[in-house]
Design a protein around this motif. Structure first.
Motif, PDB file in Angstrom:
ATOM      1  N   GLY A  75       0.756  -1.288   0.003  1.00  0.00           N
ATOM      2  CA  GLY A  75       0.035  -0.090  -0.037  1.00  0.00           C
ATOM      3  C   GLY A  75       0.836   1.189   0.047  1.00  0.00           C
ATOM      4  N   MET A  76       1.997   1.239  -0.162  1.00  0.00           N
ATOM      5  CA  MET A  76       3.078   2.458  -0.265  1.00  0.00           C
ATOM      6  C   MET A  76       3.099   2.902  -1.576  1.00  0.00           C
ATOM      7  SD  MET A  76       3.446   2.703   2.884  1.00  0.00           S
ATOM      8  CE  MET A  76       4.296   4.180   2.579  1.00  0.00           C
ATOM      9  N   ILE A  77       2.686   4.164  -1.825  1.00  0.00           N
ATOM     10  CA  ILE A  77       3.104   4.740  -3.149  1.00  0.00           C
ATOM     11  C   ILE A  77       3.444   6.335  -2.968  1.00  0.00           C
ATOM     12  CG2 ILE A  77       1.555   5.624  -4.982  1.00  0.00           C
ATOM     13  CD1 ILE A  77      -0.835   3.793  -4.502  1.00  0.00           C
ATOM     14  N   SER A  78       4.463   6.476  -3.828  1.00  0.00           N
ATOM     15  CA  SER A  78       4.806   7.951  -3.665  1.00  0.00           C
ATOM     16  C   SER A  78       4.777   8.326  -4.899  1.00  0.00           C
ATOM     17  CB  SER A  78       6.355   7.911  -3.532  1.00  0.00           C
ATOM     18  OG  SER A  78       6.662   7.389  -2.154  1.00  0.00           O
ATOM     19  N   PHE A  79       4.284   9.704  -4.958  1.00  0.00           N
ATOM     20  CA  PHE A  79       4.272  10.730  -6.339  1.00  0.00           C
ATOM     21  C   PHE A  79       4.705  12.012  -6.271  1.00  0.00           C
ATOM     22  CE2 PHE A  79       0.142  12.596  -5.192  1.00  0.00           C
ATOM     23  CZ  PHE A  79      -0.363  11.785  -4.557  1.00  0.00           C
TER      24      PHE A  79
END
Ligand SMILES: *Cc1c(COP(=O)(O)O)cnc(C)c1O
Length: 397
Positions: free
Chosen positions: A305-309
């Motif tokens: 569930g880890m997302i960077s943007f």
């Protein structure tokens, strides 16, 4: 240090998560291991006790938790510490002045800070590399290299280390391979099976999963290392309390279930973000556009569930992180509730500016920890916050 029963590994991970390391309490038959909230144990006579003398050395609640997490990683030993960083501190205490460590550059900010602030002054040497390229790692080897430290996926840039290649390299050179598996968890990735010697966890995150304790764990399947690490646990004293061990053990029982939902939400949100033209750069190993997507599919069975943007404008990033309602603006990750974080000013503020710039950790980078809430609610929340964030402000020169 606690040895799990060898037959535990015959069972699937969902079964082990619930049962491994636990026996009904001998006094009352309590199904859940009691919280042995005690500092000491009565002796039957001089030199005679039930295996417990003082709670820094051993505690039954802690042992159940250690055995449980060790079993999830397919390890024989688990050694618990008071935090993820205390676990890293124990790893670095295996070394001595003059020893050289090669570390992935984009590790958790506090891990790099410990290496720089405490261990360089004590005479350990470190080379920070982009471990995505195994040749770069091999080129950094010295005759004094003792340990390679990897974190995969990395926090927050989602870089991957090829665990098979790294395991082969460290075994060929007789080096210790230590892998921080906090992001993927044993549900999605098992570094020991690729030749890692020690796996590190901040159990504060997914393993406990409920944002109500701070803890760390090392697991391994080498008797010699387990002995040294449990000596450091006892003699160094950075132990978790029994209540925190009990909470983390309770959390670990639902880890397989929770990770499925974190993964489902993570994939759906990353795919939704990828469709938008106002979110130009997304870092998520489960997106086919991730440069290491093939590797992710090889060594991970889920992406989490880890997302960077990157919103390419620090003001837009500020408006976004202040604009969400379900995603709370907070440090940490891996809990059932969704969190949003601004790494440059929060989790990674201690990383020097030039190192941040080199790895793409800009002031406009945002990191999401997608919880287990309903995914449509989460997407609406992100949608609304992106609208509040507006478009990129064009800088006029
Ligand atoms: C949080 C974290 C740590 C440090 O753990 P603490 O429990 O906060 O001391 C180490 N590695 C990773 C990947 C983390 O996210």
């Amino acid at each position: 240090m606690t040895r799990i029963l060898p037959d535990d590994l015959e069972y699937s991970v969902a079964t082990r998560a619930v049962h491994a390391g636990q026996e009904p309490d001998p006094k009352a038959g309590a199904v859940m291991p009691p919280i042995y909230q005690t500092s000491t144990y009565v002796m039957e006579g001089l030199g005679r006790h039930k295996g417990y003398d003082y709670a820094r050395s051993a505690n039954p609640t802690r042992e159940a938790y250690e055995r449980n997490v060790a079993s999830l990683e397919g390890a024989t030993h688990g050694i618990a510490y008071g935090s993820g960083l205390a676990a890293l501190d124990a790893v670095l205490k295996l070394l001595k002045a003059g020893d050289h460590v090669i570390s992935e550059a984009n590790i958790y900010g506090g891990s790099a800070r410990m290496m720089r602030e405490f261990y360089i002054p004590l005479g350990l040497e470190f080379t920070f590399v982009d471990a995505r390229n195994i040749d770069t790692v091999a080129a950094a080897l010295r005759p004094t290299t003792r340990l390679i430290f990897s974190e995969t996926p990395t926090n927050p840039m989602m870089r991957l280390t090829d665990l098979q290649a790294m395991g082969d390299l460290t075994q060929a050179h007789g080096l210790l391979l230590v892998v921080d598996n906090t992001f993927a968890t044993p549900i999605f990735q098992q570094p020991l099976s690729y030749g890692a010697d020690i796996v590190l966890h901040s159990t504060t995150k997914y393993l406990n999963g409920h944002s109500d304790m701070v803890g760390g764990m090392l697991v391994c399947h080498r008797e010699d290392l387990a002995e040294k690490l449990s000596f450091i646990q006892m003699a160094g004293g950075a132990i978790p309390g029994p209540m925190d061990c009990w909470l983390a053990l309770r959390g670990a029982k639902t880890l397989p279930l929770r990770m499925q939902q974190h993964d489902r939400n993570g994939r759906a949100i990353a795919a939704w973000l990828a469709e938008r033209d106002d979110v130009p750069k997304i870092y998520y190993p489960g997106l086919p556009s991730h440069p290491q997507y093939d590797l992710a599919c090889r060594q991970m069975s889920g992406f989490g569930g880890m997302i960077s943007f990157d919103l390419e404008d620090p003001e837009r990033a500020r408006r976004f992180v202040e604009g969400t309602r379900i995603f709370s603006l907070a440090e940490s990750l891996g809990g059932v509730e969704s969190l949003v974080n601004h790494p440059a000013s929060m989790t990674h503020a201690s990383v020097p500016q030039d190192m941040r710039a080199e790895m793409g950790l800009t002031d406009s980078l945002v990191r999401l920890s997608c919880g287990i809430e309903n995914v449509d609610d989460l997407i609406s929340d992100i949608d609304r916050a992106l609208a509040l964030a507006g478009r990129r402000t064009e800088v006029s020169l």
